[in-house]
Design an enzyme around this catalytic site. Structure first.
Site, PDB file in Angstrom:
ATOM      1  N   HIS A  91     -13.868   7.547  -7.148  1.00  0.00           N
ATOM      2  CA  HIS A  91     -12.626   6.720  -6.790  1.00  0.00           C
ATOM      3  C   HIS A  91     -13.007   5.723  -5.527  1.00  0.00           C
ATOM      4  O   HIS A  91     -13.638   6.298  -4.584  1.00  0.00           O
ATOM      5  CB  HIS A  91     -11.537   7.354  -6.770  1.00  0.00           C
ATOM      6  CG  HIS A  91     -10.503   6.428  -6.752  1.00  0.00           C
ATOM      7  ND1 HIS A  91      -9.816   6.176  -7.886  1.00  0.00           N
ATOM      8  CD2 HIS A  91      -9.491   5.763  -5.793  1.00  0.00           C
ATOM      9  CE1 HIS A  91      -8.811   5.441  -8.050  1.00  0.00           C
ATOM     10  NE2 HIS A  91      -8.618   5.212  -6.581  1.00  0.00           N
ATOM     11  N   ASP A 170       2.786   7.613  -8.737  1.00  0.00           N
ATOM     12  CA  ASP A 170       1.727   6.842  -8.119  1.00  0.00           C
ATOM     13  C   ASP A 170       2.057   5.420  -9.221  1.00  0.00           C
ATOM     14  O   ASP A 170       1.794   4.247  -8.328  1.00  0.00           O
ATOM     15  CB  ASP A 170       0.326   7.220  -8.242  1.00  0.00           C
ATOM     16  CG  ASP A 170      -0.467   6.325  -7.767  1.00  0.00           C
ATOM     17  OD1 ASP A 170      -0.438   5.911  -6.351  1.00  0.00           O
ATOM     18  OD2 ASP A 170      -1.476   5.956  -8.285  1.00  0.00           O
ATOM     19  N   ARG A 177       3.935  -1.310  -3.965  1.00  0.00           N
ATOM     20  CA  ARG A 177       3.163  -1.591  -2.786  1.00  0.00           C
ATOM     21  C   ARG A 177       2.220  -2.700  -2.759  1.00  0.00           C
ATOM     22  O   ARG A 177       2.045  -3.542  -1.872  1.00  0.00           O
ATOM     23  CB  ARG A 177       2.062  -0.097  -2.572  1.00  0.00           C
ATOM     24  CG  ARG A 177       2.776   0.947  -2.139  1.00  0.00           C
ATOM     25  CD  ARG A 177       1.781   2.257  -1.943  1.00  0.00           C
ATOM     26  NE  ARG A 177       0.565   1.836  -1.137  1.00  0.00           N
ATOM     27  CZ  ARG A 177      -0.433   2.360  -1.499  1.00  0.00           C
ATOM     28  NH1 ARG A 177      -0.601   3.035  -2.585  1.00  0.00           N
ATOM     29  NH2 ARG A 177      -1.662   2.185  -0.784  1.00  0.00           N
ATOM     30  N   SER A 192      -1.956   8.138  -2.794  1.00  0.00           N
ATOM     31  CA  SER A 192      -1.864   7.700  -4.114  1.00  0.00           C
ATOM     32  C   SER A 192      -3.163   8.182  -4.924  1.00  0.00           C
ATOM     33  O   SER A 192      -3.284   8.533  -6.020  1.00  0.00           O
ATOM     34  CB  SER A 192      -2.146   6.113  -3.872  1.00  0.00           C
ATOM     35  OG  SER A 192      -2.519   5.505  -4.753  1.00  0.00           O
ATOM     36  N   LYS A 196      -3.424  11.133  -8.084  1.00  0.00           N
ATOM     37  CA  LYS A 196      -3.998  10.999  -9.224  1.00  0.00           C
ATOM     38  C   LYS A 196      -5.360  11.730  -9.741  1.00  0.00           C
ATOM     39  O   LYS A 196      -5.506  12.387 -10.848  1.00  0.00           O
ATOM     40  CB  LYS A 196      -4.036   9.599  -9.925  1.00  0.00           C
ATOM     41  CG  LYS A 196      -4.668   8.574  -9.075  1.00  0.00           C
ATOM     42  CD  LYS A 196      -4.479   7.064  -9.795  1.00  0.00           C
ATOM     43  CE  LYS A 196      -5.269   6.237  -8.748  1.00  0.00           C
ATOM     44  NZ  LYS A 196      -4.096   5.645  -7.648  1.00  0.00           N
TER      45      LYS A 196
END
Ligand code: URA
Length: 453
Positions: A91, A170, A177, A192, A196
């Site tokens: 990620h 999220d 956001r 966040s 996930k």
């Protein structure tokens, strides 16, 4: 900050005031806020105020852990133990032109690692993996969990967005956001991403923490702080986590914009593509294969990754994933069939010299203005628009030579985007000596064996 006594009955206004005044929130207060918001019992405007208070006041480690846990537990935590092999994901904290996930999921799957990838949409000036995938006609990122498992079992990788089942908190907070100037908080980014990722049922995680003008963390020390926060959070949950601090002082690769980025992904999977993008994919791929247990070292993982690209196996895996997720293979086999903007215009260099720096955030914002991202929560994204860069930092340029080409569908948007772009390139008279490394540092799992420039 010392922990405050728990409130007897939850009221969002109390939690907003406490955070505004710098008083530490209890785990119960954070859980109540997250759960009430997820269920629609607290409105966007109150949560926006709370998010802004977090950006300004920060969070303690205890609050960050409580927020991550509450977001993780807002939905289902997958158990993928029935699938063979290690489950590894990657990620990024977000950048401009960062399309590595689309290369890495099929690449690692081609090596035998299972990649259950739950990604996000564009956030602020940065692009989002889901928006890029949706530029492939028919590609469905909204698979229910049962289908997610089926695709994973069939091809080893699957890329979806948060569902109502996985980290729904999220999904809501991320969208809020994006449009309230509350992205740039290491605590919110950590919660966040990690909520996930931890919900995916992974064994290991490779984090790409960006630093530079196009990153949320402009300064390296802030990127390191975020990386340490995320590695600590993942390890607390028993996962192997490594974070690479990577350069985002200019867009990654040359294409910025959803369909344009898919074109560049296909180039890399065919063994081409821009050098920085290809190198970063190999580095992150090396780590994914190493943590996935199919490569003894990161170097070995990189070599395997190169071979998987050269043999066409990584591209075949990408094709298979696209097919299983409903995407139109004609657009993958012939990228000219991907969405295309109606018009293009070039941005000429105002002078002769060398590209000294780029304001990557401004380039990302120009893409958002073109319609490639969202200015408001309800905006839809135009997959075809974007920017093609013809120069990278240190390149020589002559007056009048194109710096970039803008792909657009609306004149008024193109004019606004062009203004941003004009201010995004700094051109020096003398050659640029300094070369920023692509990988600044490696933090976490066996970091010492992977730190490279
Ligand atoms: N990526 C995420 O998934 N969340 C953030 O907050 C920032 C980047």
């Amino acid at each position: 900050m010392s922990p405050a006594p728990a409130l007897t009955s939850f009221r969002a206004i109390d939690v907003i005031r406490k955070k505004r005044d710098g008083i530490e929130l209890s785990r119960g207060e954070i859980e109540s806020l997250v759960s009430s918001y997820t269920h629609g019992d607290v409105p966007d405007y109150q949560v926006s105020a709370w998010l802004m208070a977090v950006v300004l006041r920060g969070m303690t480690r205890g609050e960050t852990a409580a927020l991550t846990d509450a977001m993780l537990r807002s939905g289902e935590v997958l158990d993928l133990s029935a699938l063979s092999g290690k489950k590894v994901d990657k990620h990024s904290t977000g950048g401009v032109g960062d399309k590595t996930s689309l290369v890495l999921a099929p690449l690692a799957a081609a090596a035998g690692v299972t990649v259950p990838m739950i990604s996000g949409r564009g956030l602020g000036h940065t692009g989002g993996t889901l928006d890029k995938l949706e530029a492939i006609p028919g590609f469905n990122v909204n698979l229910p969990v049962a289908e997610f498992r089926r695709v994973l079992a069939a091809c080893g990788c699957c890329m979806i967005g948060q569902t109502a089942e996985i980290a729904p908190a999220d999904r809501k907070l991320y969208a809020l956001r994006d449009v309230t100037g509350t992205v740039e908080s290491p605590y919110l980014i950590c919660a966040s991403i990690m909520s996930k990722k931890l919900a995916e049922g992974i064994d290991a995680l490779v984090l790409d923490v960006k630093t530079g003008s196009g990153a949320f963390m402009k300064k390296e020390e802030d990127a390191v702080f975020l990386a340490e926060l995320m590695v600590e959070t993942g390890e607390r949950m028993g996962k192997q986590v490594v974070a690479l601090i990577t350069d985002m002082d200019q867009p990654l690769g040359c294409m910025v914009g959803n369909a344009l980025e898919v074109v560049e992904v296909i180039e890399v999977l065919h063994g081409g593509g821009p050098d920085d993008l290809r190198q970063l994919c190999l580095e992150l791929g090396g780590w994914m294969l190493h943590l996935g247990g199919v490569a003894n070292t990161v170097e070995d993982g990189k070599k395997q990754s190169e071979k998987l690209i050269a043999s066409g196996k990584a591209f075949d895996k990408f094709r298979r994933m696209v097919e299983l997720q409903g995407g139109d293979l004609r657009a993958i086999d012939d990228p000219k069939k991907l969405p295309k903007a109606q018009h293009t215009m070039t941005l000429p260099s105002p002078k002769t010299g060398y590209i000294a720096s780029m304001q990557a955030e401004q380039i990302g914002t120009a893409c958002v203005i073109l319609g490639g991202g969202r200015e408001r929560k309800e905006d839809s994204v135009d997959p075809a628009v974007g920017i093609v860069l013809h120069k990278k930092i240190r390149d020589a340029v002559s007056a009048g030579e194109p710096l970039a080409t803008i792909h657009y569908n609306a004149e008024s948007r193109a004019a606004r985007a062009r203004q941003r772009l004009e201010q995004s390139f700094q051109i020096a008279a003398a050659p640029i000596r300094e070369k920023r490394p692509l990988i600044h540092r490696v933090i976490g799992h066996e970091a010492e064996s992977g730190a490279k420039n």
